[in-house]
Design a protein around this motif. Structure first.
Motif, PDB file in Angstrom:
ATOM      1  N   MET A 172       0.992  -1.035   0.478  1.00 36.95           N
ATOM      2  CA  MET A 172       0.428   0.412   0.295  1.00 36.95           C
ATOM      3  C   MET A 172       0.652   1.144  -0.009  1.00 36.95           C
ATOM      4  O   MET A 172       2.177   1.197   0.658  1.00 36.95           O
ATOM      5  CB  MET A 172      -0.997   0.024   1.033  1.00 36.95           C
ATOM      6  N   VAL A 173       0.831   2.221  -0.431  1.00 35.29           N
ATOM      7  CA  VAL A 173       1.438   3.996  -0.680  1.00 35.29           C
ATOM      8  C   VAL A 173      -0.206   4.957  -0.317  1.00 35.29           C
ATOM      9  O   VAL A 173      -1.732   4.371   0.566  1.00 35.29           O
ATOM     10  CB  VAL A 173       1.022   4.163  -2.066  1.00 35.29           C
ATOM     11  N   LYS A 174       0.645   5.742   0.266  1.00 35.25           N
ATOM     12  CA  LYS A 174       0.232   7.095   1.528  1.00 35.25           C
ATOM     13  C   LYS A 174      -0.066   7.792   1.133  1.00 35.25           C
ATOM     14  O   LYS A 174       1.334   8.317   0.946  1.00 35.25           O
ATOM     15  CB  LYS A 174      -0.071   6.698   3.037  1.00 35.25           C
ATOM     16  N   LEU A 175      -0.951   9.018   0.912  1.00 40.37           N
ATOM     17  CA  LEU A 175      -0.284  10.195   0.456  1.00 40.37           C
ATOM     18  C   LEU A 175      -0.463  10.676   2.146  1.00 40.37           C
ATOM     19  O   LEU A 175      -1.894   9.972   2.259  1.00 40.37           O
ATOM     20  CB  LEU A 175      -1.495  10.639   0.069  1.00 40.37           C
ATOM     21  N   ILE A 176       0.576  11.294   2.872  1.00 39.64           N
ATOM     22  CA  ILE A 176       0.485  11.487   3.443  1.00 39.64           C
ATOM     23  C   ILE A 176       0.590  13.358   3.786  1.00 39.64           C
ATOM     24  O   ILE A 176       1.070  14.210   3.567  1.00 39.64           O
ATOM     25  CB  ILE A 176       0.781  11.510   4.729  1.00 39.64           C
ATOM     26  N   ALA A 177      -0.500  13.849   4.817  1.00 42.43           N
ATOM     27  CA  ALA A 177      -0.709  15.601   4.891  1.00 42.43           C
ATOM     28  C   ALA A 177      -0.821  15.562   6.158  1.00 42.43           C
ATOM     29  O   ALA A 177      -1.268  15.218   7.212  1.00 42.43           O
ATOM     30  CB  ALA A 177      -2.254  15.817   4.540  1.00 42.43           C
ATOM     31  N   LEU A 178       0.635  16.656   6.727  1.00 43.73           N
ATOM     32  CA  LEU A 178       0.568  17.218   8.045  1.00 43.73           C
ATOM     33  C   LEU A 178       0.615  18.509   8.296  1.00 43.73           C
ATOM     34  O   LEU A 178       1.113  19.141   7.243  1.00 43.73           O
ATOM     35  CB  LEU A 178       2.257  16.467   8.096  1.00 43.73           C
ATOM     36  N   TYR A 179      -0.456  18.520   9.205  1.00 44.38           N
ATOM     37  CA  TYR A 179      -0.670  19.984   9.519  1.00 44.38           C
ATOM     38  C   TYR A 179      -0.118  20.228  10.921  1.00 44.38           C
ATOM     39  O   TYR A 179      -0.313  20.288  11.371  1.00 44.38           O
ATOM     40  CB  TYR A 179      -2.378  20.274   9.469  1.00 44.38           C
ATOM     41  N   LYS A 180       0.671  21.597  10.616  1.00 50.41           N
ATOM     42  CA  LYS A 180       0.154  23.060  11.681  1.00 50.41           C
ATOM     43  C   LYS A 180      -0.294  22.745  12.429  1.00 50.41           C
ATOM     44  O   LYS A 180      -1.511  23.328  11.848  1.00 50.41           O
ATOM     45  CB  LYS A 180       2.146  24.065  11.243  1.00 50.41           C
ATOM     46  N   GLN A 181      -0.101  23.622  13.400  1.00 47.05           N
ATOM     47  CA  GLN A 181      -1.485  23.888  13.794  1.00 47.05           C
ATOM     48  C   GLN A 181      -1.462  25.340  13.449  1.00 47.05           C
ATOM     49  O   GLN A 181      -1.316  26.071  13.411  1.00 47.05           O
ATOM     50  CB  GLN A 181      -0.593  25.020  16.149  1.00 47.05           C
ATOM     51  N   PRO A 182      -3.180  26.010  13.952  1.00 48.91           N
ATOM     52  CA  PRO A 182      -3.596  26.333  13.172  1.00 48.91           C
ATOM     53  C   PRO A 182      -3.976  27.496  14.087  1.00 48.91           C
ATOM     54  O   PRO A 182      -4.167  27.309  15.090  1.00 48.91           O
ATOM     55  CB  PRO A 182      -5.902  25.961  12.568  1.00 48.91           C
ATOM     56  N   GLU A 183      -4.530  29.100  13.985  1.00 51.92           N
ATOM     57  CA  GLU A 183      -4.757  30.071  14.240  1.00 51.92           C
ATOM     58  C   GLU A 183      -6.296  29.589  15.166  1.00 51.92           C
ATOM     59  O   GLU A 183      -6.529  30.013  16.895  1.00 51.92           O
ATOM     60  CB  GLU A 183      -4.275  31.415  13.631  1.00 51.92           C
ATOM     61  N   ASP A 184      -6.623  29.312  14.600  1.00 49.31           N
ATOM     62  CA  ASP A 184      -8.430  29.244  15.129  1.00 49.31           C
ATOM     63  C   ASP A 184      -8.494  27.378  15.046  1.00 49.31           C
ATOM     64  O   ASP A 184      -9.141  27.399  13.554  1.00 49.31           O
ATOM     65  CB  ASP A 184      -9.142  30.007  13.966  1.00 49.31           C
ATOM     66  N   LYS A 185      -8.575  26.750  15.606  1.00 50.15           N
ATOM     67  CA  LYS A 185      -8.758  25.656  15.367  1.00 50.15           C
ATOM     68  C   LYS A 185     -10.328  24.805  15.661  1.00 50.15           C
ATOM     69  O   LYS A 185     -10.241  23.702  14.540  1.00 50.15           O
ATOM     70  CB  LYS A 185      -8.452  24.573  16.992  1.00 50.15           C
ATOM     71  N   GLU A 186     -11.372  25.802  15.884  1.00 51.57           N
ATOM     72  CA  GLU A 186     -12.556  25.187  15.377  1.00 51.57           C
ATOM     73  C   GLU A 186     -13.222  25.429  14.337  1.00 51.57           C
ATOM     74  O   GLU A 186     -13.555  24.941  13.465  1.00 51.57           O
ATOM     75  CB  GLU A 186     -13.451  26.613  16.644  1.00 51.57           C
ATOM     76  N   ALA A 187     -12.504  26.803  13.767  1.00 52.35           N
ATOM     77  CA  ALA A 187     -12.919  26.788  12.425  1.00 52.35           C
ATOM     78  C   ALA A 187     -12.371  25.921  11.008  1.00 52.35           C
ATOM     79  O   ALA A 187     -12.514  25.044  10.929  1.00 52.35           O
ATOM     80  CB  ALA A 187     -12.583  28.672  11.934  1.00 52.35           C
ATOM     81  N   THR A 192       1.861  19.900   4.819  1.00 49.61           N
ATOM     82  CA  THR A 192       2.897  19.304   4.495  1.00 49.61           C
ATOM     83  C   THR A 192       2.638  18.450   3.304  1.00 49.61           C
ATOM     84  O   THR A 192       1.670  17.298   4.219  1.00 49.61           O
ATOM     85  CB  THR A 192       4.426  19.065   5.077  1.00 49.61           C
ATOM     86  N   MET A 193       2.414  17.929   2.247  1.00 49.39           N
ATOM     87  CA  MET A 193       2.475  16.726   1.670  1.00 49.39           C
ATOM     88  C   MET A 193       3.598  15.571   1.295  1.00 49.39           C
ATOM     89  O   MET A 193       4.651  15.982   1.833  1.00 49.39           O
ATOM     90  CB  MET A 193       1.790  17.065   0.818  1.00 49.39           C
ATOM     91  N   MET A 194       3.082  14.735   2.138  1.00 52.84           N
ATOM     92  CA  MET A 194       4.442  13.445   1.297  1.00 52.84           C
ATOM     93  C   MET A 194       3.924  12.179   0.786  1.00 52.84           C
ATOM     94  O   MET A 194       2.361  11.936   1.221  1.00 52.84           O
ATOM     95  CB  MET A 194       5.785  13.197   3.096  1.00 52.84           C
ATOM     96  N   ILE A 195       4.453  11.494   0.827  1.00 51.54           N
ATOM     97  CA  ILE A 195       4.316   9.806  -0.289  1.00 51.54           C
ATOM     98  C   ILE A 195       4.959   8.463   0.410  1.00 51.54           C
ATOM     99  O   ILE A 195       6.010   8.618   0.891  1.00 51.54           O
ATOM    100  CB  ILE A 195       4.061   9.803  -1.810  1.00 51.54           C
ATOM    101  N   GLY A 196       4.391   8.101   0.628  1.00 50.79           N
ATOM    102  CA  GLY A 196       4.668   6.462   1.494  1.00 50.79           C
ATOM    103  C   GLY A 196       4.444   5.506   1.472  1.00 50.79           C
ATOM    104  O   GLY A 196       3.148   5.931   0.631  1.00 50.79           O
TER     105      GLY A 196
END
Length: 101
Positions: free
Chosen positions: A1-16, A93-97
């Motif tokens: 299996m191959v994964k497209l991975i999205a890693l997100y930094k802390q957003p300013e407005d977490k609720e939104a 940040t996007m990456m493939i694994g």
């Protein structure tokens, strides 16, 4: 299996961020042809009790590299990417694994 991975930094407005991610972005992304499974992990901290600079991790599973490449060319994938850039382009940040057995 191959994964497209999205890693997100802390957003300013977490609720939104959470509202958009759950109710808009996820339904768009789940429509991408060839997507086998999508796992989302909320990052709750770093070792030593510190706050992580990351907020969310999304792993999108495809059968193989060819399936991922084909999926990325679809209208559904383009819609997902366009939406991603509209609300989190500066956070992701996007990456493939590859899974290792």
């Amino acid at each position: 299996m191959v994964k497209l991975i999205a890693l997100y930094k802390q957003p300013e407005d977490k609720e939104a961020f959470d509202e958009h991610y759950k109710n808009v972005h996820t339904p768009i992304t789940e429509k991408i042809p060839g997507l086998k499974k999508m796992e989302v992990t909320k990052i709750v901290g770093a070792p030593g009790g510190r706050e992580s600079k990351y907020y969310l991790l999304c792993e999108m599973y495809y059968e193989d590299h060819d399936a991922l490449k084909a999926a990325m060319k679809t209208d559904e994938s383009k819609a997902s990417g366009k939406d991603l850039m509209s609300f989190a382009g500066n956070l992701v940040t996007m990456m493939i694994g590859e899974e290792v057995e």
